[in-house]
Design a protein around this motif. Structure first.
Motif, PDB file in Angstrom:
ATOM      1  N   ALA A   1      58.817  36.760  48.197  1.00 18.82           N
ATOM      2  CA  ALA A   1      58.880  36.598  46.741  1.00 18.82           C
ATOM      3  C   ALA A   1      57.510  36.207  46.202  1.00 18.82           C
ATOM      4  O   ALA A   1      56.764  35.463  46.839  1.00 18.82           O
ATOM      5  N   LEU A   2      57.190  36.727  45.042  1.00 25.54           N
ATOM      6  CA  LEU A   2      55.972  36.303  44.347  1.00 25.54           C
ATOM      7  C   LEU A   2      56.136  34.868  43.880  1.00 25.54           C
ATOM      8  O   LEU A   2      57.231  34.454  43.501  1.00 25.54           O
ATOM      9  N   ARG A   3      55.046  34.123  43.906  1.00 24.20           N
ATOM     10  CA  ARG A   3      55.045  32.728  43.451  1.00 24.20           C
ATOM     11  C   ARG A   3      53.972  32.551  42.392  1.00 24.20           C
ATOM     12  O   ARG A   3      52.986  33.307  42.357  1.00 24.20           O
ATOM     13  N   ASP A   4      54.142  31.524  41.575  1.00 27.32           N
ATOM     14  CA  ASP A   4      53.120  31.217  40.576  1.00 27.32           C
ATOM     15  C   ASP A   4      51.753  31.035  41.229  1.00 27.32           C
ATOM     16  O   ASP A   4      50.728  31.402  40.654  1.00 27.32           O
ATOM     17  N   SER A   5      51.733  30.510  42.437  1.00 26.13           N
ATOM     18  CA  SER A   5      50.468  30.285  43.147  1.00 26.13           C
ATOM     19  C   SER A   5      49.768  31.598  43.533  1.00 26.13           C
ATOM     20  O   SER A   5      48.605  31.582  43.941  1.00 26.13           O
ATOM     21  N   ASP A   6      50.446  32.734  43.399  1.00 22.30           N
ATOM     22  CA  ASP A   6      49.853  34.044  43.671  1.00 22.30           C
ATOM     23  C   ASP A   6      49.094  34.595  42.465  1.00 22.30           C
ATOM     24  O   ASP A   6      48.473  35.656  42.559  1.00 22.30           O
ATOM     25  N   ALA A   7      49.142  33.892  41.337  1.00 21.87           N
ATOM     26  CA  ALA A   7      48.609  34.428  40.081  1.00 21.87           C
ATOM     27  C   ALA A   7      47.153  34.862  40.184  1.00 21.87           C
ATOM     28  O   ALA A   7      46.785  35.931  39.690  1.00 21.87           O
ATOM     29  N   ALA A   8      46.302  34.082  40.823  1.00 24.76           N
ATOM     30  CA  ALA A   8      44.881  34.439  40.920  1.00 24.76           C
ATOM     31  C   ALA A   8      44.694  35.723  41.726  1.00 24.76           C
ATOM     32  O   ALA A   8      43.875  36.581  41.362  1.00 24.76           O
ATOM     33  N   ASP A   9      45.457  35.880  42.808  1.00 25.62           N
ATOM     34  CA  ASP A   9      45.356  37.089  43.625  1.00 25.62           C
ATOM     35  C   ASP A   9      45.906  38.309  42.883  1.00 25.62           C
ATOM     36  O   ASP A   9      45.362  39.407  42.992  1.00 25.62           O
ATOM     37  N   VAL A  10      46.985  38.126  42.124  1.00 27.95           N
ATOM     38  CA  VAL A  10      47.526  39.215  41.310  1.00 27.95           C
ATOM     39  C   VAL A  10      46.497  39.630  40.269  1.00 27.95           C
ATOM     40  O   VAL A  10      46.246  40.818  40.056  1.00 27.95           O
ATOM     41  N   PHE A  11      45.871  38.642  39.635  1.00 29.15           N
ATOM     42  CA  PHE A  11      44.853  38.958  38.626  1.00 29.15           C
ATOM     43  C   PHE A  11      43.694  39.736  39.248  1.00 29.15           C
ATOM     44  O   PHE A  11      43.211  40.705  38.659  1.00 29.15           O
ATOM     45  N   ARG A  12      43.247  39.346  40.445  1.00 28.68           N
ATOM     46  CA  ARG A  12      42.139  40.063  41.090  1.00 28.68           C
ATOM     47  C   ARG A  12      42.484  41.537  41.288  1.00 28.68           C
ATOM     48  O   ARG A  12      41.633  42.410  41.119  1.00 28.68           O
ATOM     49  N   LEU A  13      43.736  41.828  41.637  1.00 30.85           N
ATOM     50  CA  LEU A  13      44.152  43.224  41.765  1.00 30.85           C
ATOM     51  C   LEU A  13      44.132  43.921  40.417  1.00 30.85           C
ATOM     52  O   LEU A  13      43.636  45.035  40.284  1.00 30.85           O
ATOM     53  N   ARG A  14      44.689  43.258  39.397  1.00 32.70           N
ATOM     54  CA  ARG A  14      44.788  43.865  38.066  1.00 32.70           C
ATOM     55  C   ARG A  14      43.429  43.975  37.370  1.00 32.70           C
ATOM     56  O   ARG A  14      43.285  44.743  36.419  1.00 32.70           O
ATOM     57  N   ALA A  15      42.441  43.220  37.835  1.00 31.50           N
ATOM     58  CA  ALA A  15      41.099  43.285  37.255  1.00 31.50           C
ATOM     59  C   ALA A  15      40.178  44.232  38.024  1.00 31.50           C
ATOM     60  O   ALA A  15      39.048  44.472  37.615  1.00 31.50           O
ATOM     61  N   SER A  16      40.671  44.779  39.126  1.00 30.76           N
ATOM     62  CA  SER A  16      39.866  45.666  39.957  1.00 30.76           C
ATOM     63  C   SER A  16      39.888  47.095  39.419  1.00 30.76           C
ATOM     64  O   SER A  16      40.952  47.726  39.369  1.00 30.76           O
ATOM     65  N   PRO A  17      38.728  47.636  39.023  1.00 29.93           N
ATOM     66  CA  PRO A  17      38.704  49.024  38.553  1.00 29.93           C
ATOM     67  C   PRO A  17      39.230  50.006  39.605  1.00 29.93           C
ATOM     68  O   PRO A  17      39.891  50.981  39.261  1.00 29.93           O
ATOM     69  N   ALA A  18      38.955  49.746  40.879  1.00 27.37           N
ATOM     70  CA  ALA A  18      39.437  50.645  41.939  1.00 27.37           C
ATOM     71  C   ALA A  18      40.964  50.645  41.996  1.00 27.37           C
ATOM     72  O   ALA A  18      41.589  51.710  42.095  1.00 27.37           O
ATOM     73  N   VAL A  19      41.583  49.471  41.938  1.00 28.62           N
ATOM     74  CA  VAL A  19      43.044  49.376  41.996  1.00 28.62           C
ATOM     75  C   VAL A  19      43.666  49.970  40.736  1.00 28.62           C
ATOM     76  O   VAL A  19      44.636  50.730  40.801  1.00 28.62           O
ATOM     77  N   MET A  20      43.108  49.649  39.593  1.00 29.62           N
ATOM     78  CA  MET A  20      43.713  50.055  38.321  1.00 29.62           C
ATOM     79  C   MET A  20      43.403  51.501  37.932  1.00 29.62           C
ATOM     80  O   MET A  20      43.956  52.010  36.968  1.00 29.62           O
ATOM     81  N   ARG A  21      42.568  52.157  38.695  1.00 29.35           N
ATOM     82  CA  ARG A  21      42.195  53.538  38.386  1.00 29.35           C
ATOM     83  C   ARG A  21      43.408  54.444  38.226  1.00 29.35           C
ATOM     84  O   ARG A  21      43.418  55.362  37.411  1.00 29.35           O
ATOM     85  N   HIS A  22      44.458  54.186  39.001  1.00 32.55           N
ATOM     86  CA  HIS A  22      45.639  55.045  38.974  1.00 32.55           C
ATOM     87  C   HIS A  22      46.870  54.364  38.386  1.00 32.55           C
ATOM     88  O   HIS A  22      47.962  54.917  38.444  1.00 32.55           O
ATOM     89  N   ILE A  23      46.718  53.170  37.848  1.00 31.62           N
ATOM     90  CA  ILE A  23      47.841  52.457  37.253  1.00 31.62           C
ATOM     91  C   ILE A  23      47.680  52.515  35.742  1.00 31.62           C
ATOM     92  O   ILE A  23      46.674  52.044  35.216  1.00 31.62           O
ATOM     93  N   PRO A  24      48.647  53.105  35.039  1.00 29.62           N
ATOM     94  CA  PRO A  24      48.491  53.319  33.596  1.00 29.62           C
ATOM     95  C   PRO A  24      48.713  52.056  32.765  1.00 29.62           C
ATOM     96  O   PRO A  24      49.560  51.997  31.884  1.00 29.62           O
ATOM     97  N   LYS A  25      47.950  51.034  33.070  1.00 32.47           N
ATOM     98  CA  LYS A  25      47.974  49.774  32.338  1.00 32.47           C
ATOM     99  C   LYS A  25      46.535  49.369  32.078  1.00 32.47           C
ATOM    100  O   LYS A  25      45.639  49.735  32.847  1.00 32.47           O
ATOM    101  N   PRO A  26      46.306  48.568  31.054  1.00 34.34           N
ATOM    102  CA  PRO A  26      44.932  48.092  30.818  1.00 34.34           C
ATOM    103  C   PRO A  26      44.448  47.226  31.984  1.00 34.34           C
ATOM    104  O   PRO A  26      45.235  46.497  32.601  1.00 34.34           O
ATOM    105  N   ILE A  27      43.182  47.323  32.274  1.00 30.25           N
ATOM    106  CA  ILE A  27      42.596  46.509  33.338  1.00 30.25           C
ATOM    107  C   ILE A  27      42.624  45.046  32.913  1.00 30.25           C
ATOM    108  O   ILE A  27      42.462  44.734  31.723  1.00 30.25           O
TER     109      ILE A  27
END
Length: 185
Positions: free
Chosen positions: A13-39
């Motif tokens: 399960a995702l935890r609140d303590s994962d927030a920084a790691d989730v953000f790093r993924l969502r802020a990565s241009p390489a990861v977000m290149r194929h995800i139709p959401k704003p970086i």
């Protein structure tokens, strides 16, 4: 959210303590290149996303897992059914993985475990995935796991001011036993 194990990973399960790691993924241009959401641009977006996943899971509308490698509890990606259509016994799978881990077969292993859980425990009849035509790695993961291309939607999503196509892949529960690569270890 049940813990799922594969040969090399633990999905938890995702935890609140994962927030920084989730953000790093969502802020990565390489990861977000194929995800139709704003970086991602603000650190608090990670916690907001984790909490959105929790809220959707509480309503039975989604289930998302943190991807960790065995022996470590650090989130390296996430995967799950971000949209569950209960009345149709159908869900849409989505995932993201840190670029340092791409090309090792980890996402294919995670997809196999999650899809198997969806069919056996949630009672899904089918799982769909939407990808952009240029996302060859994700297309490979899906095909390796028995997904079949069912549609090509032309310029159906607007991402950063550009209309993009979507390929829709689907796997049905009846295909589960006929594709050995999709069986969980």
């Amino acid at each position: 959210i049940p813990r799922l194990s594969t040969a090399r990973m633990e999905l938890r399960a995702l935890r609140d303590s994962d927030a920084a790691d989730v953000f790093r993924l969502r802020a990565s241009p390489a990861v977000m290149r194929h995800i139709p959401k704003p970086i991602g641009t603000r650190q608090e977006e990670g916690l907001q996303l984790v909490r959105e996943f929790h809220h959707a899971a509480a309503g039975g509308n989604a289930i998302m897992w943190a991807i960790t490698v065995k022996g470590s509890d650090v989130l390296l990606g996430y995967i799950g059914f971000w949209r569950i259509l209960k009345e149709h016994h159908r869900a849409e799978i989505g995932y993201a993985l840190h670029p340092d881990l791409w090309g090792q077969g980890l996402m294919s292993e995670a997809v196999a475990a999650v899809v198997d859980h969806g069919f056996r425990k949630i009672g899904l009849h089918s799982v769909e995935a939407a990808v952009t035509p240029d996302n060859a790695a994700s297309i490979h993961v899906l095909e390796h796991n028995g997904f079949v291309l069912e549609g090509h939607l032309r310029e159906n999503i607007l991402v950063n001011g550009i209309f993009r196509d979507t390929l829709v892949f689907t796997r049905h529960a009846t295909a589960r036993a006929s594709h050995p690569a999709t069986q969980s270890p």
